[in-house]
Write a protein that holds these residues in place. Structure first.
Motif, PDB file in Angstrom:
ATOM      1  N   ASN A  17      -1.844   4.894  -9.706  1.00 24.86           N
ATOM      2  CA  ASN A  17      -1.491   5.393  -8.369  1.00 24.86           C
ATOM      3  C   ASN A  17      -2.378   4.797  -7.280  1.00 24.86           C
ATOM      4  N   ASN A  18      -3.580   4.328  -7.631  1.00 25.66           N
ATOM      5  CA  ASN A  18      -4.478   3.742  -6.634  1.00 25.66           C
ATOM      6  C   ASN A  18      -4.183   2.261  -6.393  1.00 25.66           C
ATOM      7  N   LYS A  78       1.895   8.667  -6.334  1.00 20.12           N
ATOM      8  CA  LYS A  78       1.065   8.934  -5.153  1.00 20.12           C
ATOM      9  C   LYS A  78       1.468  10.247  -4.485  1.00 20.12           C
TER      10      LYS A  78
END
Length: 155
Positions: A17-18, A78
């Motif tokens: 997600n990063n 996210k």
């Protein structure tokens, strides 16, 4: 190929997600809770993720990292993380290759329909990269505390 407890956990690399590529081998020296779940934003998956969130510091105290894996894309991960303030990485396995590697991509039945999907499962991998415990067809209620207790008692 099926994974077996007592053997090396299959390594993999997925987008998190990063936005970074994350490999299981990145966490050598730490224990890993690798949990597979069907879909972001669904009731059971939200409950499970929030249970992991609520016990995150206790897992951290045990030198343990939590990684969640589903076929959802990074953008959906996210939103899921932002909505529920999840403090751990969610990995996008859109082509379900890692789910197949861990033998959790299976035929499922729901309301009379059959389809392929993730069977909710959790794997505990020790700091040397060995798979030491697995739970398949997980029931969400009390599962996270059971996993935490296992780590406290065995690692």
């Amino acid at each position: 190929m099926s994974v077996k407890t007592g053997e090396k956990a299959p390594d993999f690399t997925l987008e998190a997600n990063n936005g970074e590529k994350v490999s299981l081998s990145d966490f050598k020296g730490k224990h890993v809770v690798l949990y597979f779940y069907p879909k972001d934003m669904t009731p059971g998956c939200t409950t499970e993720a929030c249970d992991f969130r609520d016990h995150h510091s206790e897992f951290s105290d045990q030198n343990t990292v939590i990684l969640g894996v589903s076929p959802d894309p990074v953008d959906r991960h996210k939103k899921f993380i932002e909505k529920h303030d999840l403090p751990f990485l969610l990995l996008a396995d859109e082509d379900h290759k890692v789910a197949e590697l861990y033998d959790v991509w299976q035929m499922k039945k729901n309301f009379g329909k059959e389809y392929m999907g993730i069977v909710r499962s959790t794997f505990i991998i020790d700091k040397d990269g060995d798979l030491i415990k697995e739970w398949r067809k997980v029931r969400v209620k009390d599962h996270v505390t059971e996993a935490l207790e296992y780590i406290k008692e065995n690692l």
